[in-house]
Write a protein that holds these residues in place. Sequence first.
Motif, PDB file in Angstrom:
ATOM      1  N   UNK A   1       0.779  -1.219   0.088  1.00 14.55           N
ATOM      2  CA  UNK A   1       0.079   0.152  -0.018  1.00 14.55           C
ATOM      3  C   UNK A   1       0.863   1.359  -0.075  1.00 14.55           C
ATOM      4  N   UNK A   2       0.458   2.346  -0.755  1.00 15.38           N
ATOM      5  CA  UNK A   2       1.332   3.717  -0.715  1.00 15.38           C
ATOM      6  C   UNK A   2       0.969   4.047   0.501  1.00 15.38           C
ATOM      7  N   UNK A   3       2.032   4.667   1.160  1.00 12.34           N
ATOM      8  CA  UNK A   3       2.277   5.116   2.477  1.00 12.34           C
ATOM      9  C   UNK A   3       1.030   5.896   3.071  1.00 12.34           C
ATOM     10  N   UNK A   4       0.372   6.822   1.945  1.00 14.24           N
ATOM     11  CA  UNK A   4      -0.858   7.453   2.462  1.00 14.24           C
ATOM     12  C   UNK A   4      -2.087   6.805   2.833  1.00 14.24           C
ATOM     13  N   UNK A   5      -2.277   5.554   1.686  1.00 21.44           N
ATOM     14  CA  UNK A   5      -3.394   4.922   1.923  1.00 21.44           C
ATOM     15  C   UNK A   5      -3.207   3.916   3.251  1.00 21.44           C
ATOM     16  N   UNK A   6      -1.951   3.433   3.465  1.00 18.83           N
ATOM     17  CA  UNK A   6      -1.616   2.953   4.919  1.00 18.83           C
ATOM     18  C   UNK A   6      -2.043   3.796   6.196  1.00 18.83           C
TER      19      UNK A   6
END
Length: 422
Positions: free
Chosen positions: A221-226
């Motif tokens: 997951x991209x860190x923003x989504x995480x």
Amino acid sequence: MKLLSSRRALIALVMGAGIALSPFPHERVLAQQGAEQQDKPPHEVEVTEVERQDIELERSYSSLLRSDNEVALVARITGVLQERHFEPGQMVEEGQRLYSIEPDVYQATVNQRDADLQSARAELSRAQRDAERFERLLSQNSVSRQEYDQALAEMQVARASVAQAEASLARAQIDLAYSDVKAPVAGMISLSEVNVGNLVTPGTALTTITPLDPLEVRFQLPQRDAFELRRQMNDGTELADIRVLLDIAGHESPLEGYMDYLGSRVSQGTSTVQGNANVDNPDGQVLPGQFVRVRIDGLKRYDVIAVPEITVTQGLMGPQVFVLDEDNKARARTVELGELAGPWQVIDGGLEPGERIIVGDPAGIEPGRTIEPRAFDGDADNLVENIEEEKEQAEQEAQQEAEGAQNDSQGEDSDAGGDDAS
């Protein structure tokens, strides 16, 4: 016909000369355009007030299905592979017998080690009796202390021999158990790597068992989504309640699973966080190694400004939307675009809460056009469908009109041909 064309050319020339002789030609054009905008009737279109909201994202991440409990079986003993008790590709149960590696040889070894143990125990029993007898004789001063110590030492040696014989028997029993290779897990078994009659040694690969239910999928997951996902968890959502949908080529409906792991660190190389989900696969519909697109149900962006994607057009200064002033006139506003969330476009800059924007079809809307606001129900998907249906209907009507005009023209031509013939 030539006279009519000449008159049109003359009128155009006179109008062009009038504009060219005007001391303010540009202002006259703008004034004319403004008058035209005023003459146009109000355009009815959906309008809504800008406000911050939580938007669900439609994100997908590529990955491969895998079986977390897949087991590669290897031989644990040395011997000839005597029998194979399965057919490749079948489903096997946990504990099912798969191979036989000279079990009679290892059974004989167990029998021998058991006999050695019995002998050692008998020797220990004799040594214990001798030690007890020497202890009584020592109290009567019938034997020396040295003889008594010698008896005790022999008893200790006998005990050690028993322990050694017990260990040898246990080891022989373990080897005997390894002579019957059994399935440690339930699943689909692959081809056999070794044929019956071959000699195997510890470490020789035999076959692989792949459990098919459940399967797991690991994705990045991209860190923003995480971070947004962790925000949902901090708000009380359990990780096991986060639903995951897997889109697989050739399958009409996605497989459903639930997350069981979300990484606690960001990868420096990819700026992503690892996630893992388990997926039920009771009928073996899919197999490990298949490519899937992972979608997380309920992943959101919190407290953002978003408009239907169809609202955004391209202006001279970049992406723009139309806002309404206090007189209900359309004004172009350049905006800074964020990410797409299904039919919604996140706006990172250019709009403020409380402003009114046009969310309907922007076709035919120009700056200064008077707008008749129509309430927006908040359903962006429905809005897009309605606009597409209206466009299709307009295209069909235009096509029908063109066909009718063509038919009329052909009829006039045929009438003119008949008059000429007469």
